[in-house]
Write a protein that holds these residues in place. Structure first.
Motif, mmCIF file in Angstrom:
data_model
loop_
_atom_site.group_PDB
_atom_site.id
_atom_site.type_symbol
_atom_site.label_atom_id
_atom_site.label_comp_id
_atom_site.label_asym_id
_atom_site.label_seq_id
_atom_site.Cartn_x
_atom_site.Cartn_y
_atom_site.Cartn_z
ATOM 1 N N LEU A 147 0.875 -1.457 0.290
ATOM 2 C CA LEU A 147 0.487 0.312 0.028
ATOM 3 C C LEU A 147 0.942 1.175 0.010
ATOM 4 N N GLN A 148 0.578 2.255 -0.669
ATOM 5 C CA GLN A 148 1.555 3.122 -1.205
ATOM 6 C C GLN A 148 0.308 4.500 -1.095
ATOM 7 N N ASN A 149 0.946 5.286 -0.052
ATOM 8 C CA ASN A 149 -0.021 6.307 -0.407
ATOM 9 C C ASN A 149 1.334 7.421 0.228
ATOM 10 N N PRO A 150 1.522 8.656 0.199
ATOM 11 C CA PRO A 150 1.505 9.998 -0.714
ATOM 12 C C PRO A 150 1.654 10.613 0.730
ATOM 13 N N ALA A 151 2.658 11.516 1.489
ATOM 14 C CA ALA A 151 3.290 12.109 2.302
ATOM 15 C C ALA A 151 2.500 13.881 1.804
ATOM 16 N N PHE A 152 2.719 13.617 1.015
ATOM 17 C CA PHE A 152 1.410 15.394 0.660
ATOM 18 C C PHE A 152 0.943 14.647 -0.412
ATOM 19 N N PHE A 153 0.095 15.960 -0.547
ATOM 20 C CA PHE A 153 -0.731 15.562 -1.838
ATOM 21 C C PHE A 153 -0.675 16.283 -3.034
ATOM 22 N N TYR A 154 0.184 17.821 -2.607
ATOM 23 C CA TYR A 154 1.058 17.662 -4.380
ATOM 24 C C TYR A 154 2.562 18.162 -3.864
ATOM 25 N N ARG A 155 3.386 17.312 -5.271
ATOM 26 C CA ARG A 155 4.644 16.812 -5.229
ATOM 27 C C ARG A 155 5.655 17.634 -6.354
ATOM 28 N N GLU A 156 6.245 18.605 -6.393
ATOM 29 C CA GLU A 156 7.024 19.166 -7.727
ATOM 30 C C GLU A 156 8.432 19.156 -7.233
ATOM 31 N N THR A 157 9.497 18.319 -7.820
ATOM 32 C CA THR A 157 10.299 19.215 -8.340
ATOM 33 C C THR A 157 11.212 19.721 -9.411
ATOM 34 N N ASN A 366 15.015 18.667 5.649
ATOM 35 C CA ASN A 366 13.568 19.747 5.199
ATOM 36 C C ASN A 366 12.382 19.436 4.928
ATOM 37 N N LEU A 367 12.193 17.665 3.952
ATOM 38 C CA LEU A 367 10.754 17.411 4.066
ATOM 39 C C LEU A 367 10.332 16.977 4.902
ATOM 40 N N GLN A 368 11.032 16.221 5.928
ATOM 41 C CA GLN A 368 10.476 15.744 7.254
ATOM 42 C C GLN A 368 10.152 16.905 8.325
ATOM 43 N N TYR A 369 11.211 17.797 8.020
ATOM 44 C CA TYR A 369 10.226 18.989 8.911
ATOM 45 C C TYR A 369 8.894 19.727 8.360
ATOM 46 N N ALA A 370 8.749 19.927 7.073
ATOM 47 C CA ALA A 370 7.675 20.304 6.835
ATOM 48 C C ALA A 370 6.406 19.132 6.738
ATOM 49 N N LEU A 371 6.660 17.521 6.792
ATOM 50 C CA LEU A 371 5.172 17.088 7.191
ATOM 51 C C LEU A 371 5.169 16.646 8.490
ATOM 52 N N ALA A 372 6.103 17.722 9.294
ATOM 53 C CA ALA A 372 5.996 17.605 11.025
ATOM 54 C C ALA A 372 5.304 18.653 11.463
ATOM 55 N N HIS A 373 5.054 19.802 10.551
ATOM 56 C CA HIS A 373 4.398 21.093 10.343
ATOM 57 C C HIS A 373 2.906 20.679 9.654
ATOM 58 N N ASP A 374 2.859 19.557 8.961
ATOM 59 C CA ASP A 374 1.071 19.354 7.942
ATOM 60 C C ASP A 374 1.325 20.304 7.147
ATOM 61 N N VAL A 375 1.715 19.850 6.425
ATOM 62 C CA VAL A 375 2.324 20.473 5.382
ATOM 63 C C VAL A 375 1.784 19.330 4.936
ATOM 64 N N ARG A 376 0.857 19.954 3.268
ATOM 65 C CA ARG A 376 0.244 18.966 2.571
ATOM 66 C C ARG A 376 0.919 18.612 1.067
ATOM 67 N N GLY A 377 1.418 19.940 0.955
ATOM 68 C CA GLY A 377 2.158 20.184 -0.857
ATOM 69 C C GLY A 377 2.769 20.671 -0.606
ATOM 70 N N VAL A 378 4.241 20.687 -1.544
ATOM 71 C CA VAL A 378 5.426 20.558 -1.577
ATOM 72 C C VAL A 378 5.576 21.661 -3.135
ATOM 73 N N PHE A 379 6.635 23.048 -3.686
ATOM 74 C CA PHE A 379 7.385 22.808 -4.543
ATOM 75 C C PHE A 379 8.583 23.381 -4.182
#
Length: 743
Positions: A147-157, A366-379
Motif C-alpha cells: 500500500l503506497q500513500n503519499p506524504a504530500f498531496f502536491y509534489r513538484e521538483t 527539510n521534507l520531514q520538517y514540512a511533514l511534521a508541520h502538517d504541510v500538504r503540498g511542496v514545490f
C-alpha cells in the motif's frame, strides 16, 4: 467490481494471503492477461498500455489487454477494495494467481504500474532520457501487499527531468502548470498595470505618498471586483484547474493608504483572499506567505478553501530548515490558524546554476520538517528546464522523498549513482557528493577553530562560498578524475543510454565553473587567469581561452540554457570571457597599495576587503565579487602609494544594477596629498539620478592629474534615498566600486 464483491465476501482484509510465487512470463511466453475494469477510465487504459509495453521489452512477451476476468491476470484499476488508499496513492497486491494494481484518484493507477516496474521488475527511470530496462525472458514475483500513500498531496521538483512526461508519472510528481489555473505571484495577472495604472492609479499601492505599480490596493472595492471578474473568465477557460493563486507580486511596496494601513499587510491579504474565495466556494485558492507576508495575521484565519504556501527563501542552506527561527515562528503561527499549509522551498543557487550547491544532506530533513508541520503540498524549486549542479540526482532523490520523506537516502544515492553513472564510476560520484556535503559543513582550514561553518546561499556564487577552497577543489577534482577514468574503461551496462561517460563529464561542470569564476576574482594572483608577462606586468594565461572554450562546449552538450536565473546563456558567457581577454591587464601604480576606509563596506559581499580597490582586478556584471559595496553610506577610501609618485590620471568604475538596489553615487570627488594631511582636490563629478531603467551597466569616472602624490582619497556620495520608481520600506541604496586605477 466483481473482484471487490468476491474479496469482501471472503472476508479478506489484506492481500498476499498466499505465499504462492507468480510467474508472469516464462521463457518469453505468458498465460497472463492485463484485465481492465468493466468500465475502464482513460487512466486504466494508459496504465495497461504502459505495463504491456514494458513487460514486452523485458521479456519479449506481449500480454493481451482485455476486459474478461477469467484466468490468471494482472488486474488494473477499480477491481479491488481501495478503502485503505488516500489521495493519489495506490495498491499493488497479489491474491491467488492474480496481481492487482490500482489507485483511486487521478493518475494513481499509472503511478502504481510504474512503481511495480521499478520496485519489483528492476526498471529504472533516472532522468528525462530513456528508462533502463533489464532483459530477462522469465518474470517472477513473490507475494505482495504494498500500500503506497503519499506524504504530500502536491509534489513538484522543478528540474529538467521533471519536464519529461514519463519521469513525472514514473516518480508520481506533479507540475503546477497542470494543477493551477493561475500560479505564484499573481496580483498583476488579474489587475495588470499596463491596462489600469495610467487611468486608475488608485487600484495600486500607495507607497511614500505616491501610487506605484508595486502591489494592489487591497481595500479598493473595484480591485476586488476586477479580480473576481478576471478569475471567473479564467475559470471558464480552464474548468479543470484545481487551484487558483491570489498572491502579492515578487516585490515589496505594499499599500499604505488610509484604509490599508489600518491593518497589518498580511491581515489585509488574507481578508482579501477570503473575500474572493467566498465568491467561488467550490474552488480552491492558494496565497503566499513570502517576504512581508511571511508572518501570520493576528486576527483572520484563512477560509476553508484557502491554502497558504510558506516560502523558505531567506533560509540559509547549509543547515536544515528547522534551524531557521523565522520559518519556525511562521509555521507555528500559521499552523495555529489553519491546517491548509504548503511549502515553497528552494534547492538551487539562482545566481550560479552551474556552481556546486551541496544542500543534499538537507533534502530529507527539510521534507520531514514540512511533514511534521502538517504541510500538504511542496514545490521544490530547482533550476527549471536548464542544467544545474547535480540536477538529475536532485530530481531523483527529491521525488522519492516527496512521496515518502522516510525513504532510505543512502540506498537511493547508491542506486542512482551506480545506475546513472555506471557501476564503475558511481562509487566515485557518491564519494564526490559526500565530500562536497562535508566541505560545506565544516569551517575552512584557514578559519579560526571556533569559526562558524561556511554559508550556502541560493543567491551566492562560487567565489564567495568559502567551502570551495583550492584544496577542496583539488580533492574533488581527483574524485571526478577517477570517475571519468572508470566510466571510460567500464563496459556499457545492458539497456543503459545515453553513455555513462557523458554523464560523468557533465558532473564536472560545476567544479570547472568554480575554477573559471574564481580565476576572475584572483586575476594576477595564484589561481587567477593572469600570469606574469616577464616585463613587470601580467598577461592572460596561455591555456585559459582554450579552457573556457572547452567549458562552453561542455555546457551546451549538457543542456545548459542559462548560467543563472535570467542570466547569460553559454554563448553570452563566452562573450564575457572574450571581453576580459581582449582587455587584458591594465597597469596601475596602486597595485596592492594599502587602502584605509572611513566607512564600512558590506560584510555580506566582502570581495578582498579594502584591497578590492587595488588588487588589479576590475569588476564585472556580478556585484557580489570584485566590487566593494557600501550600503546606505558613502565610500571614503584613501590609498597609500608608499611614496610620492607622478600622476597623470585616476579612474575607477561604479556599478549600476537597480534590481539589486545598486545605484551610481550622486557625486564623486578625488583628492591627492603628499603627506596624508593636506589634500588638494582633483575635481568633482556630479552624477544625476537615472530615470527608470533596470539595465545593468558600469560607469567609468576619470580624473586628470598632472601632479605628484602619495595619498589618493576617493569620496563617493551615496544617493541616500532610493529613486521614486524603485521604492522599498526596508532597502537603502548601495554603491559599488571595483578598482581605483592610478596612472
Amino acid at each position: 467490481m466483481r473482484s471487490i464483491a468476491l474479496f469482501v465476501a471472503m472476508g479478506l482484509t489484506g492481500f498476499a494471503s498466499s505465499a504462492q510465487r507468480l510467474t508472469l512470463v516464462r521463457d518469453g511466453v505468458s498465460a497472463y492477461r492485463i484485465v481492465l475494469p468493466d468500465e475502464p477510465l482513460k487512466v486504466d487504459r494508459d496504465a495497461a498500455a504502459i505495463l504491456q509495453r514494458y513487460i514486452a521489452r523485458i521479456s519479449g512477451a506481449t500480454l493481451p489487454i482485455v476486459q474478461d476476468a477469467a484466468g490468471p491476470a494482472i488486474r488494473l484499476g477499480r477491481q479491488v477494495d481501495l478503502s485503505r488508499v488516500r489521495d493519489d496513492g495506490f495498491l499493488i497486491a497479489t491474491h491467488g494467481s492474480d496481481l492487482f494494481i490500482a489507485g483511486a484518484h487521478g493518475r494513481a493507477t499509472v503511478y502504481g504500474v510504474y512503481d511495480f516496474l521499478d520496485r519489483y521488475l528492476g526498471c529504472k527511470k533516472y532522468d528525462a532520457g530513456p528508462a533502463y530496462v533489464p532483459h530477462q525472458p522469465t518474470i517472477g514475483i513473490g507475494a505482495i501487499d504494498d500500500l503506497q500513500n503519499p506524504a504530500f498531496f502536491y509534489r513538484e521538483t522543478y528540474y529538467p527531468s521533471a519536464f519529461d512526461a514519463e519521469f513525472l508519472e514514473w516518480h508520481h510528481l506533479h507540475q503546477f502548470t497542470d494543477l493551477w489555473g493561475v500560479w505564484g505571484h499573481s496580483f498583476f495577472k488579474y489587475v495588470p498595470p499596463a491596462t489600469y495604472f495610467k487611468t486608475h492609479p488608485e487600484y495600486f499601492a500607495l507607497v511614500d505618498g505616491q501610487r506605484r505599480a508595486t502591489q494592489l490596493c487591497l481595500s479598493n472595492d473595484t480591485v476586488f471586483q476586477l479580480t473576481v471578474a478576471a478569475l471567473r473568465e479564467r475559470m471558464a477557460r480552464h474548468p479543470d484547474a484545481l487551484w487558483w493563486s491570489i498572491a502579492p507580486n515578487d516585490d515589496n511596496g505594499y499599500c499604505t493608504c488610509d484604509r490599508c494601513r489600518r491593518m497589518d499587510p498580511t491581515e489585509a491579504l488574507i481578508r482579501f483572499v477570503n473575500r474572493v474565495a467566498a465568491v467561488f466556494p467550490d474552488k480552491a485558492f492558494t496565497t503566499l506567505a513570502y517576504g512581508y507576508t511571511l508572518h501570520a495575521p493576528a486576527h483572520t484565519a484563512p477560509a476553508s478553501n484557502v491554502y497558504v504556501m510558506l516560502s523558505s527563501i531567506d533560509a540559509p542552506r547549509q543547515k536544515p530548515l528547522s534551524a531557521y527561527a523565522p520559518l519556525n515562528a511562521a509555521f507555528s503561527a500559521w499552523g495555529a490558524l489553519t491546517s491548509h499549509l504548503m511549502l515553497w522551498d528552494y534547492t538551487t543557487q539562482f545566481t550560479s546554476y552551474v556552481a556546486p550547491f551541496p544542500d543534499y544532506a538537507c533534502l530529507q530533513p527539510n521534507l520531514q520538517y514540512a511533514l511534521a508541520h502538517d504541510v500538504r503540498g511542496v514545490f521544490s524549486q530547482g533550476s527549471g528546464e536548464t542544467y544545474s549542479d547535480m540536477d538529475a540526482y536532485n530530481a531523483y532523490i527529491q521525488a522519492a522523498l516527496l512521496w515518502n520523506p522516510s525513504a532510505d537516502v543512502a540506498r537511493l544515492t547508491t542506486e542512482f549513482c551506480n545506475g546513472y553513472y555506471g557501476a564503475a564510476a558511481g562509487p566515485f560520484i557518491a564519494r564526490y557528493l559526500a565530500a562536497l556535503s562535508a566541505a560545506v559543513a565544516r569551517p575552512s582550514a584557514a578559519a579560526s577553530p571556533d569559526a562558524a561553518p561556511p554559508s550556502l546561499d541560493i543567491y551566492g556564487n562560487p567565489v564567495n562560498e568559502r567551502f570551495l577552497s583550492a584544496g577542496t577543489i583539488d580533492a574533488l577534482s581527483t574524485l571526478l578524475d577517477k570517475a571519468e577514468a572508470a566510466s571510460e574503461t567500464a563496459p556499457a551496462a545492458p539497456g543503459a543510454a545515453p553513455p555513462e561517460a557523458a554523464r560523468v563529464s557533465a558532473a564536472r561542470l560545476p567544479l570547472e565553473y568554480t575554477v573559471l569564476q574564481q580565476s576572475r576574482f584572483y586575476g594576477p594572483e595564484p589561481h587567477g587567469y593572469l600570469e606574469p608577462d616577464g616585463q613587470g606586468g601580467f598577461k592572460v594565461r596561455v591555456n585559459w581561452p582554450a579552457r573556457v572554450e572547452r567549458f562552453i562546449q561542455a555546457c551546451k552538450k549538457a543542456g545548459v540554457k542559462e548560467m543563472s536565473e535570467g542570466g547569460p546563456d553559454p554563448d553570452a558567457y563566452a562573450k564575457e570571457w572574450a571581453s576580459i581577454f581582449a582587455r587584458g591587464w591594465e597597469p596601475t601604480k596602486a597595485l596592492n597599495a594599502k587602502v584605509t576606509l572611513a566607512t564600512p563596506f558590506v560584510a555580506d559581499y566582502p570581495a578582498k576587503g579594502p584591497r578590492t580597490l587595488t588588487d588589479g582586478v576590475p569588476g564585472y556584471g556580478d556585484f557580489s565579487y570584485n566590487w566593494l559595496c557600501f550600503y546606505g553610506v558613502d565610500m571614503n577610501a584613501t590609498i597609500d602609494l608608499g611614496a610620492v609618485m607622478p600622476l597623470t590620471d585616476v579612474h575607477m568604475h561604479f556599478l549600476y544594477d537597480p534590481r539589486h538596489w545598486i545605484f551610481l553615487p550622486s557625486t564623486v570627488r578625488v583628492e591627492i596629498s603628499t603627506d596624508g594631511t593636506s589634500y588638494t582636490p582633483l575635481g568633482d563629478r556630479v552624477l544625476p539620478p537615472s530615470d527608470e531603467d533596470y539595465t545593468m551597466s558600469i560607469k567609468a569616472i576619470v580624473f586628470s592629474a598632472n601632479a605628484g602624490a602619495r595619498y589618493i582619497r576617493v569620496i563617493a556620495a551615496n544617493p541616500g534615498a532610493l529613486p521614486s520608481w524603485r521604492p522599498s520600506f526596508t532597502k537603502k541604496p548601495m554603491i559599488c566600486c571595483d578598482e581605483i586605477f592610478v596612472e
